[in-house]
Design an enzyme around this catalytic site. Structure first.
Site, PDB file in Angstrom:
ATOM      1  N   GLY A 274       0.042   3.033   4.979  1.00 40.55           N
ATOM      2  CA  GLY A 274       0.871   3.302   6.153  1.00 40.55           C
ATOM      3  C   GLY A 274       0.626   2.341   7.300  1.00 40.55           C
ATOM      4  O   GLY A 274       0.924   2.652   8.450  1.00 40.55           O
ATOM      5  N   ASP A 275       0.062   1.167   7.000  1.00 45.06           N
ATOM      6  CA  ASP A 275      -0.288   0.267   8.107  1.00 45.06           C
ATOM      7  C   ASP A 275       0.387  -1.098   8.012  1.00 45.06           C
ATOM      8  O   ASP A 275      -0.082  -2.069   8.588  1.00 45.06           O
ATOM      9  CB  ASP A 275      -1.826   0.109   8.179  1.00 45.06           C
ATOM     10  CG  ASP A 275      -2.263  -0.365   9.565  1.00 45.06           C
ATOM     11  OD1 ASP A 275      -1.643   0.068  10.561  1.00 45.06           O
ATOM     12  OD2 ASP A 275      -3.196  -1.180   9.649  1.00 45.06           O
ATOM     13  N   MET A 276       1.510  -1.179   7.274  1.00 49.16           N
ATOM     14  CA  MET A 276       2.158  -2.491   7.123  1.00 49.16           C
ATOM     15  C   MET A 276       3.136  -2.744   8.276  1.00 49.16           C
ATOM     16  O   MET A 276       4.352  -2.813   8.096  1.00 49.16           O
ATOM     17  CB  MET A 276       2.829  -2.590   5.751  1.00 49.16           C
ATOM     18  CG  MET A 276       1.804  -2.530   4.609  1.00 49.16           C
ATOM     19  SD  MET A 276       0.445  -3.713   4.809  1.00 49.16           S
ATOM     20  CE  MET A 276       1.223  -5.207   4.171  1.00 49.16           C
TER      21      MET A 276
END
Ligand code: ADP
Ligand code: MG
Length: 423
Positions: A308-310
């Site tokens: 969830g960190d792109m």
């Protein structure tokens, strides 16, 4: 203390791309930072390319960006470290860099920036770069991102440890910056157990399914020599060492820019400044639809793995060779965030949605239409990525380094998402 050592004394930074002078950032009274391109660089039509954000749709360079009070134009602000790493750098350069002052920090770190950009003190647009006067050699690398990390060199002699280059990043003084770190060491965090091992396994999977991934290894802290105390972290666990894809053999610099830079968005807006279809359509126009489909594969991998960190700073363009045309940079910062943040969702919206479990084919179709990519090609790229992960993940040797509790959560997410994505 001489004038050179005070924080506010540098008034102009000359911007170079490798040896090409590109322009100048001037600090004016009231702390306005004005960037302007050099007439000689303008005359080239803007080659080699500094950033797509400076290029007009019909080719050529745009007008100079408007001066901004208190912060740098987005392209330059995005070259600076964030959060903890920024705090450590400000402390390391205390006296020259005032907290929160982007121009001061760029002046201090300008000799070793991401890609091929350098920002070197000068008195005006036409003067040759002046070497910064220093009392003691300092670490000058700048890397974006929030986790503690160092740009390091491998010592070839004595035991082959890792060191942080100190000084102006130009070992033989010929101005091309060789002698910089060719590796990035990412330190673990107490908040996310086994984060290095998690990223190590995710990168191995990406490589196994045919993606371009930097060389990496997991190392221990005793392999470092003399880390300046500001960069010492208390955390335990292994460190992820990555070969820098923006440094070639012999320290040659290869230009890169992230998608916050491509879109001219300041780093603080990396989670909201654009959506995934904006990246895909920029890739399709600037490189090719095939590059956009490679992006779709990476996006599908992130969705399957619960990453969830792109955000905008975790995707980059690279400018190999003469620097006149972009390509998609290798993958980086791939890890499953879901084991640590069970309610996590996508960093940017995909077809108008961020929740992992909602990413059924209708969302990918919406994404395809907004990105102006053919729906069947996008759906095929997603399904093929699911199949490739299924073929490689369960027997991947690098699973062995990930602790059971973290692995179980990843595996559960992979099973759930496989059903969502092919259903
Ligand atoms: N292998 C690499 N080569 C060159 N630059 C890299 C590499 N990996 C990361 N970077 C650059 O360093 C920055 C920080 O690395 P990243 O892995 O994203 O750390 P963080 O987890 O702190 O965000 C990235 O935004 C990218 O610009
Ligand atoms: Mg990152």
């Amino acid at each position: 203390m001489s004038a050179e050592h005070t924080a506010a004394s540098v008034q102009a930074l000359n911007i170079f791309l490798n040896r090409h002078k590109i322009g100048t950032i001037v600090r004016t009274p009231g702390d306005f930072n004005a960037f302007s391109f050099d007439p000689a660089y303008r005359a080239t039509g803007g080659y080699p390319i500094l950033s797509l954000s400076f290029r007009a749709a019909n080719g050529g360079l745009r007008k100079d960006p408007r001066p901004i009070a208190g912060s740098l134009p987005a392209f330059f602000a995005n070259l600076l470290p964030e959060d903890k790493l920024r705090d450590a750098m400000e402390k390391h350069h205390a006296g020259r860099v005032r907290p929160g002052n982007d121009f001061d920090l760029l002046a201090a770190l300008g000799a070793d920036l991401p890609g091929a950009v350098r920002a070197l003190p000068g008195d005006g647009p036409d003067l040759a770069p002046a070497k910064a006067t220093q009392t003691a050699p300092k670490a000058r690398f700048s890397l974006a991102g929030v986790h503690m990390k160092l740009s390091v060199m491998k010592n070839t002699g004595k035991g082959g440890g890792l060191t942080v280059p100190l000084g102006d990043g130009d070992g033989d003084g010929d101005g091309d910056g060789d002698g910089d770190g060719e590796y990035i060491a990412k330190f673990p965090s107490t908040a996310f157990p086994a984060v290095s091992e998690n990223e190590f396994a995710n990168l191995a999977l990406a490589e196994a399914i045919g993606m371009e991934v930097p060389e990496r290894e997991l190392i221990t802290r005793d392999q470092f020599d003399g880390i300046p105390e500001e960069f010492e972290t208390m955390t335990e666990g292994r460190v992820l060492l990555l070969r820098r894809f923006d440094r070639g053999p012999g320290g040659q610099r290869i230009h890169i820019e992230d998608f916050a830079q491509v879109f001219g968005i300041p780093p603080a807006r990396k989670y909201e400044g654009a959506a995934y279809h904006d990246i895909a359509s920029a890739l399709s126009i600037a490189i090719s639809p095939l590059a956009a489909l490679e992006f779709v594969r990476r996006l599908a991998l992130s969705v399957i793995m619960g990453n969830g960190d792109m955000h905008l700073k975790n995707w980059s363009l690279i400018y190999p060779g003469d620097g006149n045309a972009p390509a998609l940079a290798p993958v980086y910062d791939l890890l499953s965030t879901i084991p640590y943040l069970p309610a996590d969702d996508l960093a940017l919206s995909l077809g108008g949605e961020r929740a992992f479990k909602a990413l059924t084919s209708s969302r990918w179709k919406a994404f395809a239409n907004r990105a102006k990519l053919p729906e069947p090609a996008v759906l095929k790229a997603v399904v093929e990525t699911v199949q490739a992960v299924d073929a490689h993940w369960w027997d991947l040797p690098e699973r062995a380094v990930v602790p059971g509790a973290v692995l179980e959560r990843i595996d559960t997410h992979v099973r759930t998402m496989t059903a969502v994505l092919v259903g």
